[in-house]
Design a protein around this motif. Structure first.
Motif, PDB file in Angstrom:
ATOM      1  N   UNK A  56     -20.786 -13.805  41.635  1.00  0.00           N
ATOM      2  CA  UNK A  56     -20.947 -14.390  40.308  1.00  0.00           C
ATOM      3  C   UNK A  56     -22.316 -15.062  40.219  1.00  0.00           C
ATOM      4  N   UNK A  57     -22.997 -14.820  39.095  1.00  0.00           N
ATOM      5  CA  UNK A  57     -24.303 -15.411  38.831  1.00  0.00           C
ATOM      6  C   UNK A  57     -24.268 -16.130  37.494  1.00  0.00           C
ATOM      7  N   UNK A  58     -24.873 -17.304  37.441  1.00  0.00           N
ATOM      8  CA  UNK A  58     -24.944 -18.107  36.231  1.00  0.00           C
ATOM      9  C   UNK A  58     -26.280 -17.874  35.550  1.00  0.00           C
ATOM     10  N   UNK A  59     -26.232 -17.533  34.272  1.00  0.00           N
ATOM     11  CA  UNK A  59     -27.442 -17.361  33.481  1.00  0.00           C
ATOM     12  C   UNK A  59     -28.011 -18.740  33.171  1.00  0.00           C
ATOM     13  N   UNK A  60     -29.320 -18.897  33.333  1.00  0.00           N
ATOM     14  CA  UNK A  60     -29.949 -20.187  33.078  1.00  0.00           C
ATOM     15  C   UNK A  60     -29.726 -20.628  31.631  1.00  0.00           C
ATOM     16  N   UNK A  61     -29.641 -21.927  31.426  1.00  0.00           N
ATOM     17  CA  UNK A  61     -29.454 -22.493  30.090  1.00  0.00           C
ATOM     18  C   UNK A  61     -30.603 -22.066  29.184  1.00  0.00           C
ATOM     19  N   UNK A  62     -30.310 -21.844  27.938  1.00  0.00           N
ATOM     20  CA  UNK A  62     -31.324 -21.455  26.969  1.00  0.00           C
ATOM     21  C   UNK A  62     -31.500 -19.955  26.838  1.00  0.00           C
ATOM     22  N   UNK A  63     -30.928 -19.197  27.773  1.00  0.00           N
ATOM     23  CA  UNK A  63     -30.975 -17.742  27.694  1.00  0.00           C
ATOM     24  C   UNK A  63     -29.655 -17.262  27.114  1.00  0.00           C
ATOM     25  N   UNK A  64     -29.698 -16.157  26.418  1.00  0.00           N
ATOM     26  CA  UNK A  64     -28.482 -15.706  25.756  1.00  0.00           C
ATOM     27  C   UNK A  64     -28.170 -14.261  26.007  1.00  0.00           C
ATOM     28  N   UNK A  65     -27.446 -13.693  25.051  1.00  0.00           N
ATOM     29  CA  UNK A  65     -26.928 -12.347  25.230  1.00  0.00           C
ATOM     30  C   UNK A  65     -28.003 -11.269  25.227  1.00  0.00           C
ATOM     31  N   UNK A  66     -29.153 -11.505  24.613  1.00  0.00           N
ATOM     32  CA  UNK A  66     -30.212 -10.491  24.690  1.00  0.00           C
ATOM     33  C   UNK A  66     -30.686 -10.336  26.134  1.00  0.00           C
ATOM     34  N   UNK A 111     -28.770 -10.975  28.773  1.00  0.00           N
ATOM     35  CA  UNK A 111     -27.646 -10.318  29.451  1.00  0.00           C
ATOM     36  C   UNK A 111     -27.704  -8.809  29.214  1.00  0.00           C
ATOM     37  N   UNK A 112     -28.025  -8.394  27.994  1.00  0.00           N
ATOM     38  CA  UNK A 112     -28.122  -6.964  27.690  1.00  0.00           C
ATOM     39  C   UNK A 112     -29.256  -6.312  28.477  1.00  0.00           C
ATOM     40  N   UNK A 113     -30.375  -6.998  28.616  1.00  0.00           N
ATOM     41  CA  UNK A 113     -31.487  -6.469  29.417  1.00  0.00           C
ATOM     42  C   UNK A 113     -31.072  -6.301  30.872  1.00  0.00           C
ATOM     43  N   UNK A 114     -30.378  -7.284  31.413  1.00  0.00           N
ATOM     44  CA  UNK A 114     -29.896  -7.206  32.793  1.00  0.00           C
ATOM     45  C   UNK A 114     -28.905  -6.056  32.938  1.00  0.00           C
ATOM     46  N   UNK A 115     -27.972  -5.928  31.998  1.00  0.00           N
ATOM     47  CA  UNK A 115     -26.993  -4.848  32.034  1.00  0.00           C
ATOM     48  C   UNK A 115     -27.631  -3.478  31.960  1.00  0.00           C
ATOM     49  N   UNK A 116     -28.630  -3.325  31.092  1.00  0.00           N
ATOM     50  CA  UNK A 116     -29.348  -2.052  30.990  1.00  0.00           C
ATOM     51  C   UNK A 116     -30.028  -1.706  32.308  1.00  0.00           C
ATOM     52  N   UNK A 117     -30.624  -2.724  32.947  1.00  0.00           N
ATOM     53  CA  UNK A 117     -31.294  -2.498  34.224  1.00  0.00           C
ATOM     54  C   UNK A 117     -30.280  -2.077  35.293  1.00  0.00           C
ATOM     55  N   UNK A 118     -29.142  -2.758  35.328  1.00  0.00           N
ATOM     56  CA  UNK A 118     -28.113  -2.405  36.317  1.00  0.00           C
ATOM     57  C   UNK A 118     -27.577  -0.998  36.092  1.00  0.00           C
ATOM     58  N   UNK A 119     -27.406  -0.602  34.845  1.00  0.00           N
ATOM     59  CA  UNK A 119     -26.931   0.757  34.564  1.00  0.00           C
ATOM     60  C   UNK A 119     -27.972   1.797  34.964  1.00  0.00           C
ATOM     61  N   UNK A 120     -29.243   1.481  34.838  1.00  0.00           N
ATOM     62  CA  UNK A 120     -30.313   2.428  35.167  1.00  0.00           C
ATOM     63  C   UNK A 120     -30.611   2.497  36.661  1.00  0.00           C
ATOM     64  N   UNK A 121     -30.524   1.344  37.346  1.00  0.00           N
ATOM     65  CA  UNK A 121     -30.990   1.283  38.737  1.00  0.00           C
ATOM     66  C   UNK A 121     -29.913   0.943  39.759  1.00  0.00           C
ATOM     67  N   UNK A 122     -28.740   0.572  39.312  1.00  0.00           N
ATOM     68  CA  UNK A 122     -27.668   0.198  40.234  1.00  0.00           C
ATOM     69  C   UNK A 122     -26.427   1.017  39.935  1.00  0.00           C
ATOM     70  N   UNK A 123     -25.289   0.443  40.253  1.00  0.00           N
ATOM     71  CA  UNK A 123     -24.035   1.143  39.987  1.00  0.00           C
ATOM     72  C   UNK A 123     -23.572   0.938  38.554  1.00  0.00           C
ATOM     73  N   UNK A 124     -24.055  -0.127  37.924  1.00  0.00           N
ATOM     74  CA  UNK A 124     -23.645  -0.417  36.557  1.00  0.00           C
ATOM     75  C   UNK A 124     -22.290  -1.073  36.453  1.00  0.00           C
ATOM     76  N   UNK A 125     -21.683  -1.411  37.583  1.00  0.00           N
ATOM     77  CA  UNK A 125     -20.365  -2.051  37.579  1.00  0.00           C
ATOM     78  C   UNK A 125     -20.552  -3.565  37.534  1.00  0.00           C
TER      79      UNK A 125
END
Length: 69
Positions: free
Chosen positions: A2-12, A14-28
């Motif tokens: 589990x990782x905590x997103x720093x305060x002041x950052x939001x869902x945009x 999170x979407x960038x991180x998710x896109x990166x994980x889907x492209x370069x990792x397992x995406x799970x």
């Protein structure tokens, strides 16, 4: 893991991180919101390493016992 997103950052961010994980990792991964905090959770070690290496400036690893209800 589990990782905590720093305060002041939001869902945009999170979407960038998710896109990166889907492209370069397992995406799970999934997102949880708890008491105003946003968490990114991964179950695969490869995705955990991506978050630690590529997004360490945006996320902090947390001990799951600290956030369990």
């Amino acid at each position: 893991m589990k990782f905590l997103l720093h305060q002041g950052l939001g869902y945009s961010t999170v979407h960038q991180i998710g896109d990166y994980l889907r492209s370069h990792g397992t995406g799970h991964h999934w997102i949880e919101r708890y008491r105003g905090s946003i968490f990114v959770i991964v179950s695969d070690q490869a995705d955990e390493m991506i978050l630690r290496q590529e997004f360490s400036g945006l996320l902090d690893a947390v001990n799951e016992k600290e956030t369990d209800g």
